[in-house]
Design a protein around this motif. Structure first.
Motif, PDB file in Angstrom:
ATOM      1  N   THR A  14     -37.065   8.119  25.814  1.00 45.35           N
ATOM      2  CA  THR A  14     -38.324   8.193  25.100  1.00 45.35           C
ATOM      3  C   THR A  14     -38.405   7.442  23.934  1.00 45.35           C
ATOM      4  N   ARG A  15     -38.026   6.187  23.974  1.00 41.65           N
ATOM      5  CA  ARG A  15     -37.852   5.294  22.794  1.00 41.65           C
ATOM      6  C   ARG A  15     -39.256   4.555  22.488  1.00 41.65           C
ATOM      7  N   CYS A  16     -40.103   4.470  23.546  1.00 42.44           N
ATOM      8  CA  CYS A  16     -41.076   3.755  23.465  1.00 42.44           C
ATOM      9  C   CYS A  16     -42.453   4.612  23.652  1.00 42.44           C
ATOM     10  N   PRO A  17     -43.170   5.106  22.450  1.00 44.62           N
ATOM     11  CA  PRO A  17     -44.273   6.093  22.790  1.00 44.62           C
ATOM     12  C   PRO A  17     -45.350   5.741  23.597  1.00 44.62           C
ATOM     13  N   ALA A  18     -45.870   4.341  23.516  1.00 44.71           N
ATOM     14  CA  ALA A  18     -46.918   3.913  24.231  1.00 44.71           C
ATOM     15  C   ALA A  18     -46.478   3.897  25.845  1.00 44.71           C
ATOM     16  N   LEU A  19     -45.278   3.492  26.115  1.00 39.46           N
ATOM     17  CA  LEU A  19     -44.760   3.121  27.278  1.00 39.46           C
ATOM     18  C   LEU A  19     -44.590   4.563  27.997  1.00 39.46           C
ATOM     19  N   VAL A  20     -44.117   5.576  27.286  1.00 39.64           N
ATOM     20  CA  VAL A  20     -43.809   6.944  27.805  1.00 39.64           C
ATOM     21  C   VAL A  20     -45.263   7.587  28.116  1.00 39.64           C
ATOM     22  N   ALA A  21     -46.213   7.396  27.452  1.00 34.86           N
ATOM     23  CA  ALA A  21     -47.725   7.742  27.580  1.00 34.86           C
ATOM     24  C   ALA A  21     -48.158   7.073  28.866  1.00 34.86           C
ATOM     25  N   SER A  22     -47.833   5.680  29.363  1.00 32.78           N
ATOM     26  CA  SER A  22     -48.647   5.022  30.260  1.00 32.78           C
ATOM     27  C   SER A  22     -47.592   5.229  31.622  1.00 32.78           C
ATOM     28  N   ARG A  23     -46.621   5.654  31.461  1.00 35.38           N
ATOM     29  CA  ARG A  23     -45.688   5.728  32.683  1.00 35.38           C
ATOM     30  C   ARG A  23     -45.967   6.718  33.532  1.00 35.38           C
ATOM     31  N   SER A  24     -45.626   6.975  34.696  1.00 39.48           N
ATOM     32  CA  SER A  24     -45.218   8.075  35.733  1.00 39.48           C
ATOM     33  C   SER A  24     -43.862   8.353  35.819  1.00 39.48           C
ATOM     34  N   ARG A  25     -43.185   7.291  35.725  1.00 43.38           N
ATOM     35  CA  ARG A  25     -41.681   7.299  35.966  1.00 43.38           C
ATOM     36  C   ARG A  25     -40.925   6.100  35.530  1.00 43.38           C
ATOM     37  N   ILE A  26     -39.720   6.417  35.159  1.00 43.92           N
ATOM     38  CA  ILE A  26     -38.943   5.190  34.983  1.00 43.92           C
ATOM     39  C   ILE A  26     -38.512   4.433  35.978  1.00 43.92           C
ATOM     40  N   VAL A  27     -38.580   2.919  36.147  1.00 43.94           N
ATOM     41  CA  VAL A  27     -38.466   2.351  37.205  1.00 43.94           C
ATOM     42  C   VAL A  27     -37.134   1.492  37.167  1.00 43.94           C
ATOM     43  N   ASN A  28     -36.105   1.853  37.818  1.00 45.43           N
ATOM     44  CA  ASN A  28     -34.696   1.344  37.513  1.00 45.43           C
ATOM     45  C   ASN A  28     -34.594  -0.054  38.709  1.00 45.43           C
ATOM     46  N   GLY A  29     -33.641  -0.577  38.281  1.00 48.16           N
ATOM     47  CA  GLY A  29     -33.243  -1.783  39.376  1.00 48.16           C
ATOM     48  C   GLY A  29     -32.883  -1.429  40.510  1.00 48.16           C
ATOM     49  N   ASP A  49     -44.848   1.370  39.469  1.00 49.70           N
ATOM     50  CA  ASP A  49     -44.825   2.812  38.654  1.00 49.70           C
ATOM     51  C   ASP A  49     -44.984   3.992  39.636  1.00 49.70           C
ATOM     52  N   GLU A  50     -45.912   3.716  40.666  1.00 49.82           N
ATOM     53  CA  GLU A  50     -46.293   4.645  41.745  1.00 49.82           C
ATOM     54  C   GLU A  50     -44.884   4.730  42.470  1.00 49.82           C
ATOM     55  N   GLN A  51     -44.340   3.709  42.869  1.00 47.74           N
ATOM     56  CA  GLN A  51     -43.000   3.983  43.880  1.00 47.74           C
ATOM     57  C   GLN A  51     -41.633   4.013  43.296  1.00 47.74           C
ATOM     58  N   GLY A  52     -41.687   3.782  42.082  1.00 49.05           N
ATOM     59  CA  GLY A  52     -40.459   3.647  41.298  1.00 49.05           C
ATOM     60  C   GLY A  52     -39.486   2.601  41.824  1.00 49.05           C
ATOM     61  N   GLU A  53     -39.753   1.550  42.122  1.00 49.42           N
ATOM     62  CA  GLU A  53     -39.081   0.529  42.747  1.00 49.42           C
ATOM     63  C   GLU A  53     -39.754  -0.981  41.885  1.00 49.42           C
ATOM     64  N   PRO A  54     -38.867  -1.824  41.557  1.00 53.40           N
ATOM     65  CA  PRO A  54     -39.525  -3.037  41.242  1.00 53.40           C
ATOM     66  C   PRO A  54     -40.101  -4.003  42.069  1.00 53.40           C
ATOM     67  N   PHE A  55     -40.968  -4.768  41.788  1.00 52.94           N
ATOM     68  CA  PHE A  55     -41.636  -5.765  42.704  1.00 52.94           C
ATOM     69  C   PHE A  55     -41.961  -5.131  44.189  1.00 52.94           C
ATOM     70  N   VAL A  56     -42.811  -4.180  44.144  1.00 48.66           N
ATOM     71  CA  VAL A  56     -43.126  -3.776  45.711  1.00 48.66           C
ATOM     72  C   VAL A  56     -44.546  -4.203  45.695  1.00 48.66           C
ATOM     73  N   GLY A  57     -45.287  -4.569  44.691  1.00 46.80           N
ATOM     74  CA  GLY A  57     -46.711  -4.967  44.897  1.00 46.80           C
ATOM     75  C   GLY A  57     -46.835  -6.289  45.490  1.00 46.80           C
ATOM     76  N   ARG A  58     -48.012  -7.086  45.048  1.00 46.25           N
ATOM     77  CA  ARG A  58     -48.158  -8.117  45.774  1.00 46.25           C
ATOM     78  C   ARG A  58     -47.285  -9.435  45.154  1.00 46.25           C
ATOM     79  N   CYS A  85     -40.432   0.725  31.870  1.00 45.97           N
ATOM     80  CA  CYS A  85     -41.777   1.614  32.114  1.00 45.97           C
ATOM     81  C   CYS A  85     -42.986   0.932  32.105  1.00 45.97           C
ATOM     82  N   ARG A  86     -44.146   1.206  32.864  1.00 45.88           N
ATOM     83  CA  ARG A  86     -45.229   0.585  32.881  1.00 45.88           C
ATOM     84  C   ARG A  86     -46.011   0.424  31.588  1.00 45.88           C
ATOM     85  N   PRO A  87     -46.076  -0.888  31.108  1.00 49.01           N
ATOM     86  CA  PRO A  87     -46.993  -0.851  29.813  1.00 49.01           C
ATOM     87  C   PRO A  87     -48.292  -0.804  30.115  1.00 49.01           C
TER      88      PRO A  87
END
Ligand code: URA
Length: 199
Positions: A14-29, A49-58, A85-87
């Protein structure tokens, strides 16, 4: 306790308040913990952020297709981000947020101990090289830099999203990934067959 890791996974932070507010989950490697290639992006977008995995969009589709074009399966490489976490509104992470997440990235680099760290775009390139980088001009350049006290080979690469708006960047992207595969000792002479390392 507001920070927890389980191996290479950050399970609470919970180090980054703005990212905690905008994320739905933590996305690990993702990917093997002993991969020869470690790709580092900027931070999760909406799909990640939806899927919890890096580089899954376009951008992820471009990355996957180009990896295949140079004879690499996504499952053979490790993929992570500078921040987990998603900005909000997909803005760049701030210097403070990058700093807050730095220890997690350093731990991942240390543990994976890759042959080459490939920085996808300006934010990760500048974060790891600790200077400003003109990524299009520098793409394909290899630099040695100390990360958490250990010398690492960092290969600068354009962000896969850049290829969506500028076709000439697609060539640069593919050439850089080809170089990454060669530097990591991955041989594509078997017609695109993949191996994790030479042994
Ligand atoms: N862009 C990034 O930098 N990272 C992702 O995980 C997805 C898109």
């Amino acid at each position: 306790m507001d920070e927890q890791m389980d191996g290479l996974e950050v399970t609470a932070c919970t180090r980054c308040p703005a990212l905690v507010a905008s994320r739905s989950r933590i996305v690990n490697g993702t990917g093997p913990e002993d991969a020869d290639l470690l790709f580092v992006g900027e931070g999760p977008g909406a799909r990640e952020d939806e899927q919890g995995e890096p580089f899954v969009g376009r951008s992820g589709s471009v990355l996957d297709e180009t990896l295949l074009a140079v004879g690499l399966e996504r499952s053979a490489v490790r993929i992570t981000n500078c921040v987990r976490c998603r900005p909000p509104e997909n803005r760049d992470p701030t210097a403070e947020e990058l700093g807050n997440c730095r220890g997690y990235l350093e731990r991942e680099i240390d543990r994976v101990d890759p042959e080459v760290v490939v920085t996808l775009g300006k934010v990760p390139s500048e974060h790891l090289l600790e200077r400003s980088v003109a990524v299009t001009a520098a793409a394909g350049d290899l630099e040695e830099v100390r990360i958490a006290g250990t010398p690492r080979r960092v290969l600068v690469c354009v962000h896969p999203a850049a290829t969506l708006y500028d076709r000439s960047q697609a060539d640069t992207f593919e050439t850089t990934l080809e170089r990454a595969a060669a530097l990591a000792g991955i041989d594509d002479s078997a017609g695109g067959q993949t191996r994790l390392d030479g042994f």
